[in-house]
Scaffold this active site. Structure first.
Site, PDB file in Angstrom:
ATOM      1  N   CYS A  98      39.184 -27.928 -18.798  1.00 55.17           N
ATOM      2  CA  CYS A  98      39.865 -28.861 -17.907  1.00 55.17           C
ATOM      3  C   CYS A  98      41.191 -28.238 -17.460  1.00 55.17           C
ATOM      4  O   CYS A  98      41.926 -27.660 -18.267  1.00 55.17           O
ATOM      5  CB  CYS A  98      40.179 -30.208 -18.529  1.00 55.17           C
ATOM      6  SG  CYS A  98      38.727 -31.088 -19.082  1.00 55.17           S
ATOM      7  N   ARG A 110      38.701 -23.516 -15.005  1.00 52.18           N
ATOM      8  CA  ARG A 110      38.772 -24.136 -16.334  1.00 52.18           C
ATOM      9  C   ARG A 110      37.759 -25.256 -16.509  1.00 52.18           C
ATOM     10  O   ARG A 110      37.605 -25.813 -17.590  1.00 52.18           O
ATOM     11  CB  ARG A 110      40.172 -24.685 -16.576  1.00 52.18           C
ATOM     12  CG  ARG A 110      41.242 -23.618 -16.559  1.00 52.18           C
ATOM     13  CD  ARG A 110      42.580 -24.238 -16.818  1.00 52.18           C
ATOM     14  NE  ARG A 110      42.716 -24.639 -18.197  1.00 52.18           N
ATOM     15  CZ  ARG A 110      43.321 -23.926 -19.134  1.00 52.18           C
ATOM     16  NH1 ARG A 110      43.856 -22.771 -18.840  1.00 52.18           N
ATOM     17  NH2 ARG A 110      43.400 -24.366 -20.367  1.00 52.18           N
ATOM     18  N   TRP A 113      35.886 -30.535 -17.207  1.00 59.54           N
ATOM     19  CA  TRP A 113      34.685 -30.001 -17.859  1.00 59.54           C
ATOM     20  C   TRP A 113      34.291 -31.094 -18.847  1.00 59.54           C
ATOM     21  O   TRP A 113      34.984 -31.343 -19.835  1.00 59.54           O
ATOM     22  CB  TRP A 113      35.019 -28.699 -18.576  1.00 59.54           C
ATOM     23  CG  TRP A 113      33.805 -27.990 -19.087  1.00 59.54           C
ATOM     24  CD1 TRP A 113      33.015 -27.118 -18.394  1.00 59.54           C
ATOM     25  CD2 TRP A 113      33.225 -28.095 -20.398  1.00 59.54           C
ATOM     26  NE1 TRP A 113      31.985 -26.680 -19.190  1.00 59.54           N
ATOM     27  CE2 TRP A 113      32.086 -27.262 -20.416  1.00 59.54           C
ATOM     28  CE3 TRP A 113      33.541 -28.817 -21.546  1.00 59.54           C
ATOM     29  CZ2 TRP A 113      31.277 -27.127 -21.538  1.00 59.54           C
ATOM     30  CZ3 TRP A 113      32.735 -28.670 -22.663  1.00 59.54           C
ATOM     31  CH2 TRP A 113      31.626 -27.829 -22.662  1.00 59.54           C
ATOM     32  N   ASN A 154      43.318 -33.106 -21.302  1.00 60.36           N
ATOM     33  CA  ASN A 154      42.483 -31.960 -21.653  1.00 60.36           C
ATOM     34  C   ASN A 154      42.404 -31.942 -23.176  1.00 60.36           C
ATOM     35  O   ASN A 154      43.429 -31.961 -23.844  1.00 60.36           O
ATOM     36  CB  ASN A 154      43.138 -30.668 -21.125  1.00 60.36           C
ATOM     37  CG  ASN A 154      42.475 -29.409 -21.655  1.00 60.36           C
ATOM     38  OD1 ASN A 154      41.330 -29.441 -22.094  1.00 60.36           O
ATOM     39  ND2 ASN A 154      43.190 -28.297 -21.602  1.00 60.36           N
ATOM     40  N   GLY A 155      41.179 -31.945 -23.717  1.00 55.08           N
ATOM     41  CA  GLY A 155      41.025 -31.956 -25.169  1.00 55.08           C
ATOM     42  C   GLY A 155      39.993 -32.992 -25.577  1.00 55.08           C
ATOM     43  O   GLY A 155      39.244 -33.501 -24.739  1.00 55.08           O
ATOM     44  N   GLU A 214      26.961  -7.303 -24.807  1.00 58.04           N
ATOM     45  CA  GLU A 214      27.869  -7.778 -23.763  1.00 58.04           C
ATOM     46  C   GLU A 214      27.184  -7.741 -22.392  1.00 58.04           C
ATOM     47  O   GLU A 214      27.299  -8.676 -21.604  1.00 58.04           O
ATOM     48  CB  GLU A 214      29.159  -6.935 -23.773  1.00 58.04           C
ATOM     49  CG  GLU A 214      30.148  -7.235 -22.675  1.00 58.04           C
ATOM     50  CD  GLU A 214      30.548  -8.706 -22.562  1.00 58.04           C
ATOM     51  OE1 GLU A 214      30.294  -9.494 -23.483  1.00 58.04           O
ATOM     52  OE2 GLU A 214      31.101  -9.057 -21.508  1.00 58.04           O
ATOM     53  N   LYS A 237      26.548 -10.989 -19.975  1.00 58.01           N
ATOM     54  CA  LYS A 237      27.023 -11.020 -18.583  1.00 58.01           C
ATOM     55  C   LYS A 237      25.896 -11.423 -17.648  1.00 58.01           C
ATOM     56  O   LYS A 237      26.044 -12.266 -16.785  1.00 58.01           O
ATOM     57  CB  LYS A 237      27.547  -9.635 -18.222  1.00 58.01           C
ATOM     58  CG  LYS A 237      28.806  -9.486 -17.488  1.00 58.01           C
ATOM     59  CD  LYS A 237      30.094  -9.829 -18.133  1.00 58.01           C
ATOM     60  CE  LYS A 237      30.222 -11.061 -18.944  1.00 58.01           C
ATOM     61  NZ  LYS A 237      31.340 -11.159 -19.791  1.00 58.01           N
ATOM     62  N   GLU A 285      24.867 -15.133 -18.066  1.00 57.02           N
ATOM     63  CA  GLU A 285      25.812 -16.166 -17.641  1.00 57.02           C
ATOM     64  C   GLU A 285      25.977 -16.233 -16.134  1.00 57.02           C
ATOM     65  O   GLU A 285      26.129 -17.322 -15.591  1.00 57.02           O
ATOM     66  CB  GLU A 285      27.136 -16.061 -18.398  1.00 57.02           C
ATOM     67  CG  GLU A 285      28.184 -15.189 -17.834  1.00 57.02           C
ATOM     68  CD  GLU A 285      29.417 -15.095 -18.720  1.00 57.02           C
ATOM     69  OE1 GLU A 285      30.057 -16.116 -18.945  1.00 57.02           O
ATOM     70  OE2 GLU A 285      29.752 -13.980 -19.152  1.00 57.02           O
ATOM     71  N   HIS A 303       9.561  -5.578 -35.082  1.00 58.91           N
ATOM     72  CA  HIS A 303       9.483  -6.627 -36.093  1.00 58.91           C
ATOM     73  C   HIS A 303       9.214  -7.988 -35.463  1.00 58.91           C
ATOM     74  O   HIS A 303       9.520  -9.016 -36.051  1.00 58.91           O
ATOM     75  CB  HIS A 303      10.757  -6.627 -36.946  1.00 58.91           C
ATOM     76  CG  HIS A 303      10.944  -5.320 -37.643  1.00 58.91           C
ATOM     77  ND1 HIS A 303      10.209  -4.960 -38.750  1.00 58.91           N
ATOM     78  CD2 HIS A 303      11.706  -4.243 -37.347  1.00 58.91           C
ATOM     79  CE1 HIS A 303      10.541  -3.733 -39.125  1.00 58.91           C
ATOM     80  NE2 HIS A 303      11.455  -3.274 -38.277  1.00 58.91           N
ATOM     81  N   LYS A 328      36.277 -21.474 -18.237  1.00 56.89           N
ATOM     82  CA  LYS A 328      36.946 -20.240 -18.636  1.00 56.89           C
ATOM     83  C   LYS A 328      37.634 -20.346 -19.996  1.00 56.89           C
ATOM     84  O   LYS A 328      37.650 -19.402 -20.761  1.00 56.89           O
ATOM     85  CB  LYS A 328      37.969 -19.875 -17.555  1.00 56.89           C
ATOM     86  CG  LYS A 328      38.701 -18.585 -17.781  1.00 56.89           C
ATOM     87  CD  LYS A 328      37.844 -17.408 -17.407  1.00 56.89           C
ATOM     88  CE  LYS A 328      38.515 -16.095 -17.670  1.00 56.89           C
ATOM     89  NZ  LYS A 328      37.517 -15.028 -17.812  1.00 56.89           N
TER      90      LYS A 328
HETATM   91  C1  F6R Z   1      31.935 -14.560 -21.235  1.00 57.58           C
HETATM   92  C2  F6R Z   1      33.209 -15.106 -21.635  1.00 57.58           C
HETATM   93  C3  F6R Z   1      33.283 -15.853 -22.910  1.00 57.58           C
HETATM   94  C4  F6R Z   1      34.648 -15.657 -23.581  1.00 57.58           C
HETATM   95  C5  F6R Z   1      34.771 -16.572 -24.802  1.00 57.58           C
HETATM   96  C6  F6R Z   1      36.070 -16.344 -25.527  1.00 57.58           C
HETATM   97  O1  F6R Z   1      32.045 -13.847 -20.044  1.00 57.58           O
HETATM   98  O2  F6R Z   1      34.185 -14.998 -20.945  1.00 57.58           O
HETATM   99  O3  F6R Z   1      32.241 -15.523 -23.772  1.00 57.58           O
HETATM  100  O4  F6R Z   1      34.764 -14.318 -23.951  1.00 57.58           O
HETATM  101  O5  F6R Z   1      34.695 -17.892 -24.386  1.00 57.58           O
HETATM  102  O6  F6R Z   1      37.155 -16.582 -24.693  1.00 57.58           O
HETATM  103  P1  F6R Z   1      38.583 -16.014 -25.023  1.00 57.58           P
HETATM  104  O7  F6R Z   1      38.505 -14.549 -24.902  1.00 57.58           O
HETATM  105  O8  F6R Z   1      39.469 -16.640 -23.997  1.00 57.58           O
HETATM  106  O9  F6R Z   1      38.894 -16.441 -26.422  1.00 57.58           O
END
Ligand code: F6R
Length: 605
Positions: free
Chosen positions: A2, A27, A74, A98-99, A477, A481, A484, A500, A600
């Site tokens: 949020c 966010r 969110w 937010n929370g 990773e 990517k 997502e 396996h 984010k």
């Molecule tokens: C994926 C992504 C998330 C963040 C995760 C941790 O692209 O961005 O997996 O890496 O939510 O976020 P931070 O780094 O802000 O703690």
């Protein structure tokens, strides 16, 4: 999660808030809303959907006022609908939140709110409790309300009879605030404030801030005045714009040579890694007997690369723990365990809570954080900031590679502190690390070819990614990517594990991406690739450009990576996988920067 914004001053609050909400949309983007406080009373305009939908709705209304709050949501409690969008209003109180308020059901009962609320949110309950305590003194109402709340909150509040004033209070969830040339602002992060001023402050928890057009004042919960600690943003406003790229994700991928260079070069002294500016003492690197990395998602994947580096080069045990699982597995951390918390936002609640726990157990701690002054940075003993600048795309790219850069540096400093490397070895390693930006540029210059390769998986339902050791970490990773941003199901698999069970899922319709960058693993990796090819899989191989392949015709595609020492091949390989994910998403016509259901900054557990 949020985004929250508040503005009070001499300008039109509506436009300022709508622009700010667009910057904060990463966010959370289920719904958005604003409230304006003026002589005519409080006007609210909110709806499910994006900020652009809210803008259209606002254009149909005659909204006036130079004091207001705004929110981009969110969803946590209650579905995505107009009623659940913020701001929420109860009596004279209007707020954004937010929370998560964990005890909201108890509060509904305690204050007899059944049947009186118009949304399903925990946030509206807070507005109702504030209204219950409000008798004209905002501080007292906020203090009494906050003492009843269990959970996390960043609240920005308007009271109908407190013209031109915004009140704010928080626990865990972030709020930064600033005084501008014509008023004052608050926000959940500096991205929304930076167009107006470079000076800001992070609100401490359980303090009340009052913003008016004359500035900001802060009090503790006992009502005593508290001095504000000012900080300065060290990036300029252009860094939070798309700079001509269609999406932030592309811009941020392209920025990597620069930001990785900034992260590394600012920490090299006489050719050696140096954390004296951060004050990280050598003894915590030399004395620890083990390391525990806590992080989530992409940041955790950076930690896995760190584990490989540290175990190989320093020879001590490293655990990498998903912060969201840390507390539930009876963590064993103590004063001999160096805890490294990695987080782009510095606000991820699971990482923050795990770090606080580890510190209570006596562990020394270093955090690797991108956002200055963020909660994780403040909660750890030492902080090393990555120089990624604002990362706006929800999918993390440049934050990841700058986190890796810090981990490379830390490994080298640790080797020095422990007397493990000769001067020559240290200088050699650092000079290879300094080559990363130029190597990244080389990969980026092959963007069109990578775009073509992305086209070979765009119609797949599932994509497997296989490799061993460091290659497997890179693929974890890469696979995250792809999932997502493209919504293609993808799994990174340690290639030795395929037999396996998982190999049952490989057919001629399953593209497989294989990364082979580690000399000691090459022959095993290549035979694992044969195994999937025997099941009909089309393989895209990422391999060093100087590597000779006897029969490269058996690969559907081969992408040649610029050569670095094995330990550093993560960098060119990762940037290639980021671009593949990006182009698949782009060509599918998806909203690359705002993948569905994600946000984010993850400030709820
Ligand atoms: C994926 C992504 C998330 C963040 C995760 C941790 O692209 O961005 O997996 O890496 O939510 O976020 P931070 O780094 O802000 O703690």
């Amino acid at each position: 999660m949020c985004g929250i914004i508040g503005y009070t001053g001499k300008s039109d609050a509506k436009d300022i808030m709508l622009d700010a909400l667009e910057l904060l949309e990463y966010r959370g983007y289920d719904s958005a809303g604003i409230a304006l406080l003026s002589k005519e009373g409080t006007q609210i305009c909110k709806r499910a959907g994006r900020v652009k939908d809210l803008r259209d709705l606002c254009a149909q209304k005659n909204l006036v006022g130079s004091c207001g709050i705004g929110h981009t949501r969110w969803a946590t409690h209650g579905g995505v609908c107009d009623e659940n969008a913020h701001p929420h209003r109860f009596g004279k109180v209007t707020l954004i939140h937010n929370g998560i308020i964990e005890n909201y059901r108890e509060l509904v009962e305690r204050y007899h709110l059944q049947g009186k609320l118009s949304s399903e949110t925990d946030s509206e309950v807070v507005a109702a409790v504030l209204e219950h305590f409000y008798t004209g003194d905002p501080y007292s109402a906020i203090r009494r309300t906050v003492l009843k709340l269990k959970g996390t909150f960043a609240l920005a509040i308007l009271f109908d009879d407190q013209p031109e004033k915004i009140y704010a209070v928080r626990n865990v969830s972030p709020i930064v605030a600033a005084v501008t040339t014509d008023g004052a602002m608050l926000s959940s992060d500096v991205a929304a404030i930076v167009p107006f001023t470079a000076d800001y402050f992070v609100m401490p928890e359980f303090h009340v801030v009052c913003l008016s057009k004359d500035g900001a004042q802060m009090f503790d919960l006992a009502g005593d005045h508290v001095e504000i600690e000012w900080l300065k943003v060290d990036w300029d406003v252009s860094r939070s714009s798309k700079g001509g790229y269609p999406f932030f994700m592309e811009k941020e991928i392209m920025e990597q040579p620069k930001v990785v260079g900034d992260t590394v070069l600012s920490r090299i002294r006489n050719g050696k890694p140096d954390f004296s500016k951060e004050g990280v003492p050598d003894h915590i690197l030399a004395d620890c007997q083990r390391i525990c990395v806590i992080a989530c998602g992409t940041a955790m994947h950076a930690g896995l690369v760190g584990k490989s580096l540290i175990q190989a080069m320093i020879g001590i045990h490293v655990d990498v723990v998903m912060a969201s699982e840390f507390m539930y597995n009876d963590p064993v951390v103590d004063s001999d365990t160096l805890v490294i918390a990695i987080s782009q936002s510095g606000e991820t609640i699971d990482t923050l809570e795990a770090l606080k726990f580890a510190r209570k157990c006596g562990s020394p701690s270093i955090s690797v954080v991108n956002v200055k002054g963020a909660s994780i940075a403040r909660a750890s003993e030492y902080v090393i900031y990555t120089c990624a600048g604002p990362e706006i795309a929800v999918a993390s790219t440049k934050a990841y590679t700058t986190q890796l850069a810090v981990l490379y540096l830390l490994t080298a400093r640790m080797a020095m502190a422990r007397g493990l490397w000769s001067e020559e070895e240290t200088l050699g390693y650092m000079s290879e690390l300094s080559r990363v930006p130029e190597v990244m540029e080389k990969v980026l210059s092959q963007k069109d070819e990578i775009h073509r390769l992305a086209g070979t998986i765009i119609n797949a339902r599932d994509v497997f990614m296989i490799g061993r050791g460091l290659d497997y970490s890179i693929l974890l990773e890469g696979s995250l990517k792809l999932k997502e941003v493209s919504y293609i199901h993808s799994e990174a698999y340690a290639s030795g594990e395929l037999k396996h069970g998982t190999i049952a899922l490989i057919t001629e319709d399953t593209p497989v991406i294989a990364v082979v960058t580690q000399e000691k693993l090459k022959s095993k990796e290549l035979s694992n690739i044969r195994e999937v090819q025997s099941r009909g899989a089309r393989v895209l191989l990422l391999i060093k450009e100087d590597e000779k392949l006897e029969d490269d015709k058996r690969f559907a595609n081969v992408f040649r990576l610029p050569v670095m020492e094995d330990a550093f091949m993560v960098m060119p390989a990762s940037i290639t996988l980021q671009l593949i994910a990006y182009f698949v998403s782009l060509d599918k016509g998806l909203d690359v920067d705002k993948p569905r259901n994600l946000a984010k900054v993850v400030t709820v557990e």
